[in-house]
Design a protein around this motif. Sequence first.
Motif, PDB file in Angstrom:
ATOM      1  N   GLN A   1      60.650  12.262  55.551  1.00  0.00           N
ATOM      2  CA  GLN A   1      59.529  11.876  54.697  1.00  0.00           C
ATOM      3  C   GLN A   1      59.177  12.999  53.727  1.00  0.00           C
ATOM      4  O   GLN A   1      58.932  12.752  52.546  1.00  0.00           O
ATOM      5  N   LEU A   2      59.142  14.245  54.226  1.00  0.00           N
ATOM      6  CA  LEU A   2      58.838  15.376  53.358  1.00  0.00           C
ATOM      7  C   LEU A   2      59.892  15.504  52.260  1.00  0.00           C
ATOM      8  O   LEU A   2      59.563  15.696  51.087  1.00  0.00           O
ATOM      9  N   PHE A   3      61.155  15.372  52.623  1.00  0.00           N
ATOM     10  CA  PHE A   3      62.242  15.437  51.640  1.00  0.00           C
ATOM     11  C   PHE A   3      62.056  14.371  50.563  1.00  0.00           C
ATOM     12  O   PHE A   3      62.151  14.661  49.367  1.00  0.00           O
ATOM     13  N   ASN A   4      61.783  13.144  50.962  1.00  0.00           N
ATOM     14  CA  ASN A   4      61.599  12.055  49.996  1.00  0.00           C
ATOM     15  C   ASN A   4      60.400  12.300  49.086  1.00  0.00           C
ATOM     16  O   ASN A   4      60.477  12.102  47.870  1.00  0.00           O
ATOM     17  N   GLN A   5      59.294  12.753  49.672  1.00  0.00           N
ATOM     18  CA  GLN A   5      58.068  12.983  48.901  1.00  0.00           C
ATOM     19  C   GLN A   5      58.254  14.134  47.901  1.00  0.00           C
ATOM     20  O   GLN A   5      57.850  14.023  46.747  1.00  0.00           O
ATOM     21  N   ILE A   6      58.841  15.230  48.352  1.00  0.00           N
ATOM     22  CA  ILE A   6      58.989  16.384  47.454  1.00  0.00           C
ATOM     23  C   ILE A   6      60.047  16.105  46.385  1.00  0.00           C
ATOM     24  O   ILE A   6      59.902  16.534  45.237  1.00  0.00           O
ATOM     25  N   THR A   7      61.076  15.353  46.715  1.00  0.00           N
ATOM     26  CA  THR A   7      62.084  14.985  45.715  1.00  0.00           C
ATOM     27  C   THR A   7      61.450  14.155  44.610  1.00  0.00           C
ATOM     28  O   THR A   7      61.678  14.411  43.416  1.00  0.00           O
ATOM     29  N   ALA A   8      60.651  13.178  44.984  1.00  0.00           N
ATOM     30  CA  ALA A   8      59.976  12.334  43.986  1.00  0.00           C
ATOM     31  C   ALA A   8      59.034  13.175  43.121  1.00  0.00           C
ATOM     32  O   ALA A   8      58.988  13.008  41.894  1.00  0.00           O
ATOM     33  N   ALA A   9      58.291  14.088  43.732  1.00  0.00           N
ATOM     34  CA  ALA A   9      57.346  14.917  42.985  1.00  0.00           C
ATOM     35  C   ALA A   9      58.077  15.849  42.015  1.00  0.00           C
ATOM     36  O   ALA A   9      57.673  15.991  40.857  1.00  0.00           O
ATOM     37  N   VAL A  10      59.148  16.476  42.476  1.00  0.00           N
ATOM     38  CA  VAL A  10      59.894  17.397  41.616  1.00  0.00           C
ATOM     39  C   VAL A  10      60.535  16.642  40.455  1.00  0.00           C
ATOM     40  O   VAL A  10      60.560  17.143  39.320  1.00  0.00           O
ATOM     41  N   ASN A  11      61.016  15.445  40.694  1.00  0.00           N
ATOM     42  CA  ASN A  11      61.627  14.659  39.624  1.00  0.00           C
ATOM     43  C   ASN A  11      60.650  14.340  38.499  1.00  0.00           C
ATOM     44  O   ASN A  11      61.074  14.032  37.387  1.00  0.00           O
ATOM     45  N   GLU A  12      59.359  14.423  38.765  1.00  0.00           N
ATOM     46  CA  GLU A  12      58.333  14.138  37.766  1.00  0.00           C
ATOM     47  C   GLU A  12      57.745  15.399  37.129  1.00  0.00           C
ATOM     48  O   GLU A  12      56.940  15.299  36.213  1.00  0.00           O
ATOM     49  N   CYS A  13      58.118  16.585  37.600  1.00  0.00           N
ATOM     50  CA  CYS A  13      57.475  17.807  37.109  1.00  0.00           C
ATOM     51  C   CYS A  13      58.237  18.402  35.918  1.00  0.00           C
ATOM     52  O   CYS A  13      59.396  18.077  35.680  1.00  0.00           O
ATOM     53  N   ASP A  14      57.579  19.317  35.214  1.00  0.00           N
ATOM     54  CA  ASP A  14      58.182  19.920  34.023  1.00  0.00           C
ATOM     55  C   ASP A  14      59.154  21.058  34.347  1.00  0.00           C
ATOM     56  O   ASP A  14      59.833  21.549  33.454  1.00  0.00           O
TER      57      ASP A  14
END
Length: 131
Positions: free
Chosen positions: A34-47
């Motif tokens: 779950q942490l991997f999925n959440q952080i991957t999604a967040a990083v994909n949206e960051c600058d």
Amino acid sequence: MTHHTLFVCTLCRFSGTNQPQPESHGAGLSGGEQLFNQITAAVNECDWRERIQIQPVRCMGVCSRSCVVAFVAAEKLTFIFSGLSPQQSIPELMQFGRQYTHHPTGNVPYGERPAAMKRGLVAVLPPVPPG
């Protein structure tokens, strides 16, 4: 530009401090997944997404204090953090990730680190010597 890696243990199980909420997404997944999925999604949206790669790993050996991540880059300090909640730690992981990727040696000053990174610090390792 320095290449950074965020290792996320996907085998981590939920510990007493990071139990999933009843409405949490990813039912049936480990806390680490779950942490991997959440952080991957967040990083994909960051600058700063071009500066870092998210890498799943099978174990980081801090099983009693899951969930566990490590920020790593050549010629920078390595930071290992534990006790992270997939539901609550994402904003603080993102803040630290920005700080780490932008700092020339990775040595984010203690007073500037998010609270989860202060209390979850397992180790700070010296940079691997070049060559």
